[in-house]
Design a protein around this motif. Structure first.
Motif, PDB file in Angstrom:
ATOM      1  N   TYR A  21      77.324  20.204  -6.202  1.00  0.00           N
ATOM      2  CA  TYR A  21      78.677  20.518  -6.984  1.00  0.00           C
ATOM      3  C   TYR A  21      79.596  20.552  -5.572  1.00  0.00           C
ATOM      4  CZ  TYR A  21      77.749  18.660 -11.157  1.00  0.00           C
ATOM      5  OH  TYR A  21      77.510  18.526 -12.710  1.00  0.00           O
ATOM      6  N   ARG A  22      81.155  19.783  -5.094  1.00  0.00           N
ATOM      7  CA  ARG A  22      81.707  20.395  -5.165  1.00  0.00           C
ATOM      8  C   ARG A  22      82.700  21.140  -6.081  1.00  0.00           C
ATOM      9  NH1 ARG A  22      85.242  17.274   0.314  1.00  0.00           N
ATOM     10  NH2 ARG A  22      83.457  17.746   1.042  1.00  0.00           N
ATOM     11  N   ILE A  23      82.918  22.485  -6.647  1.00  0.00           N
ATOM     12  CA  ILE A  23      83.861  22.745  -7.119  1.00  0.00           C
ATOM     13  C   ILE A  23      85.105  23.153  -6.495  1.00  0.00           C
ATOM     14  CG2 ILE A  23      84.079  24.470  -8.450  1.00  0.00           C
ATOM     15  CD1 ILE A  23      81.095  24.780  -8.676  1.00  0.00           C
ATOM     16  N   TYR A  24      86.467  22.009  -7.283  1.00  0.00           N
ATOM     17  CA  TYR A  24      87.057  22.878  -7.026  1.00  0.00           C
ATOM     18  C   TYR A  24      88.059  23.428  -8.214  1.00  0.00           C
ATOM     19  CZ  TYR A  24      87.304  17.653  -4.102  1.00  0.00           C
ATOM     20  OH  TYR A  24      87.208  16.798  -2.734  1.00  0.00           O
ATOM     21  N   VAL A  25      89.064  24.428  -7.960  1.00  0.00           N
ATOM     22  CA  VAL A  25      89.550  25.434  -8.285  1.00  0.00           C
ATOM     23  C   VAL A  25      90.871  24.595  -8.402  1.00  0.00           C
ATOM     24  CG1 VAL A  25      89.369  27.990  -8.667  1.00  0.00           C
ATOM     25  CG2 VAL A  25      88.152  26.884  -7.514  1.00  0.00           C
ATOM     26  N   GLY A  26      91.332  24.473  -9.593  1.00  0.00           N
ATOM     27  CA  GLY A  26      92.883  24.188 -10.159  1.00  0.00           C
ATOM     28  C   GLY A  26      93.688  24.803 -10.945  1.00  0.00           C
ATOM     29  N   ARG A  27      94.709  25.061 -11.160  1.00  0.00           N
ATOM     30  CA  ARG A  27      95.314  25.933 -11.796  1.00  0.00           C
ATOM     31  C   ARG A  27      94.789  26.077 -13.343  1.00  0.00           C
ATOM     32  NH1 ARG A  27     100.471  24.426  -9.230  1.00  0.00           N
ATOM     33  NH2 ARG A  27     100.876  24.961  -7.862  1.00  0.00           N
ATOM     34  N   GLU A  29      92.791  25.002 -14.214  1.00  0.00           N
ATOM     35  CA  GLU A  29      90.772  23.372 -14.602  1.00  0.00           C
ATOM     36  C   GLU A  29      89.334  24.090 -13.002  1.00  0.00           C
ATOM     37  OE1 GLU A  29      91.249  19.641 -15.195  1.00  0.00           O
ATOM     38  OE2 GLU A  29      91.899  19.433 -12.845  1.00  0.00           O
ATOM     39  N   LEU A  30      88.891  23.747 -13.889  1.00  0.00           N
ATOM     40  CA  LEU A  30      87.310  23.766 -13.045  1.00  0.00           C
ATOM     41  C   LEU A  30      87.093  22.738 -12.334  1.00  0.00           C
ATOM     42  CD1 LEU A  30      88.197  26.666 -12.479  1.00  0.00           C
ATOM     43  CD2 LEU A  30      85.511  26.896 -11.594  1.00  0.00           C
ATOM     44  N   VAL A  31      87.708  21.126 -11.642  1.00  0.00           N
ATOM     45  CA  VAL A  31      87.172  20.227 -11.035  1.00  0.00           C
ATOM     46  C   VAL A  31      85.351  20.306 -10.686  1.00  0.00           C
ATOM     47  CG1 VAL A  31      87.174  17.657 -11.624  1.00  0.00           C
ATOM     48  CG2 VAL A  31      89.271  19.290 -11.797  1.00  0.00           C
ATOM     49  N   PHE A  32      83.932  19.572 -11.166  1.00  0.00           N
ATOM     50  CA  PHE A  32      82.508  19.392 -10.349  1.00  0.00           C
ATOM     51  C   PHE A  32      82.813  18.250 -10.491  1.00  0.00           C
ATOM     52  CE2 PHE A  32      82.784  23.284 -12.774  1.00  0.00           C
ATOM     53  CZ  PHE A  32      81.994  24.597 -12.859  1.00  0.00           C
ATOM     54  N   ILE A  33      82.492  17.762  -9.230  1.00  0.00           N
ATOM     55  CA  ILE A  33      82.349  16.376  -8.648  1.00  0.00           C
ATOM     56  C   ILE A  33      80.938  16.245  -7.886  1.00  0.00           C
ATOM     57  CG2 ILE A  33      83.180  14.519  -6.988  1.00  0.00           C
ATOM     58  CD1 ILE A  33      84.895  14.723  -9.762  1.00  0.00           C
ATOM     59  N   TRP A  34      80.231  15.606  -8.383  1.00  0.00           N
ATOM     60  CA  TRP A  34      79.305  15.583  -7.547  1.00  0.00           C
ATOM     61  C   TRP A  34      78.928  15.497  -6.132  1.00  0.00           C
ATOM     62  CZ3 TRP A  34      76.533  11.506  -5.295  1.00  0.00           C
ATOM     63  CH2 TRP A  34      75.003  11.457  -5.796  1.00  0.00           C
ATOM     64  N   ALA A  35      78.246  16.039  -4.888  1.00  0.00           N
ATOM     65  CA  ALA A  35      78.415  16.013  -4.024  1.00  0.00           C
ATOM     66  C   ALA A  35      77.210  15.745  -3.364  1.00  0.00           C
ATOM     67  CB  ALA A  35      78.681  17.491  -3.565  1.00  0.00           C
ATOM     68  N   GLY A  36      75.709  15.688  -5.017  1.00  0.00           N
ATOM     69  CA  GLY A  36      74.561  14.971  -3.902  1.00  0.00           C
ATOM     70  C   GLY A  36      73.438  15.644  -4.832  1.00  0.00           C
ATOM     71  N   LYS A  37      72.242  15.556  -3.950  1.00  0.00           N
ATOM     72  CA  LYS A  37      70.852  15.639  -4.379  1.00  0.00           C
ATOM     73  C   LYS A  37      70.647  17.125  -4.117  1.00  0.00           C
ATOM     74  CE  LYS A  37      69.675  10.915  -4.335  1.00  0.00           C
ATOM     75  NZ  LYS A  37      68.213  10.268  -4.506  1.00  0.00           N
ATOM     76  N   GLY A  38      69.378  17.424  -4.466  1.00  0.00           N
ATOM     77  CA  GLY A  38      69.169  19.008  -4.405  1.00  0.00           C
ATOM     78  C   GLY A  38      68.106  18.688  -3.401  1.00  0.00           C
TER      79      GLY A  38
END
Length: 192
Positions: A21-27, A29-38
């Motif tokens: 995951y690429r985890i974006y840290v907003g004011r 919320e946290l947004v977990f965006i799938w960034a690939g496989k393990g």
């Protein structure tokens, strides 16, 4: 457009594929965006190719070839690199709906967030051999989640960003890392 800071972490599961995951840290919320496989199975494939590396003849050659073939087949690096490039050039607002594994979590739903030291047991059990720290999350909507922070830079970003938006719900159980720690599990320690 405001840049939203992020870090990378590998969500690990016992009975399904790990997710980067690429985890974006907003004011708010946290947004977990799938960034690939393990890379499940990569350490085992390396072990196979190194275990019989000293063997001579056809047996050694076959073991090394099998191990190297498995490594190439299981390695998600190229696919993850392509996905990372896509994430780099797409605005966050458009990324949220682009994969079913993406999730938005409001900061009010976090019950616990803990950053702890890397674990060789975790590396072995969840095929997360390169993690530098563990991020444990408990959220009302998502439940419990265990993530391996992918690099020293990601650990430092998580240590800086998460307390800013989650306050006292974040507990850090380790010193700030300054250099990468190698995996010490039996697969990675095997000489080769």
């Amino acid at each position: 457009m405001e840049e939203v800071p992020y870090f990378h972490a590998l969500a690990t599961f016992a009975c399904k594929a790990n997710r980067l995951y690429r985890i974006y840290v907003g004011r708010h919320e946290l947004v977990f965006i799938w960034a690939g496989k393990g890379g499940e199975g990569m350490a085992g494939a390396r072990f196979v190719s190194r275990a019989r590396a000293g063997a001579v003849g056809v047996e050694g050659l076959l073991s090394r070839a099998l191990g190297k073939g498995l490594e190439r087949w299981l390695d998600p690096a190229r696919q993850n690199e392509v996905r990372g490039q896509q994430l780099d050039r797409t605005p966050l607002a458009r990324l949220i709906a682009d994969h079913p594994a993406n999730v938005r979590l409001h900061t009010g739903g976090f019950q616990e967030v803990r950053i702890g030291a890397r674990s060789d047991h975790h590396a072995r059990a969840y095929s997360d051999h390169s993690h530098q720290a563990l991020l444990h999350i408990r959220h009302r909507k998502l439940g419990k989640l265990r993530l391996g922070l992918s690099s020293v830079e990601d650990v430092q970003l998580a240590m800086d960003l998460l307390p800013r938006v989650l306050g006292t719900r974040v507990r850090v159980d380790m010193a700030r890392p300054t250099r990468e720690q190698p995996c010490g599990c039996r697969f990675c320690r095997f000489p080769g």
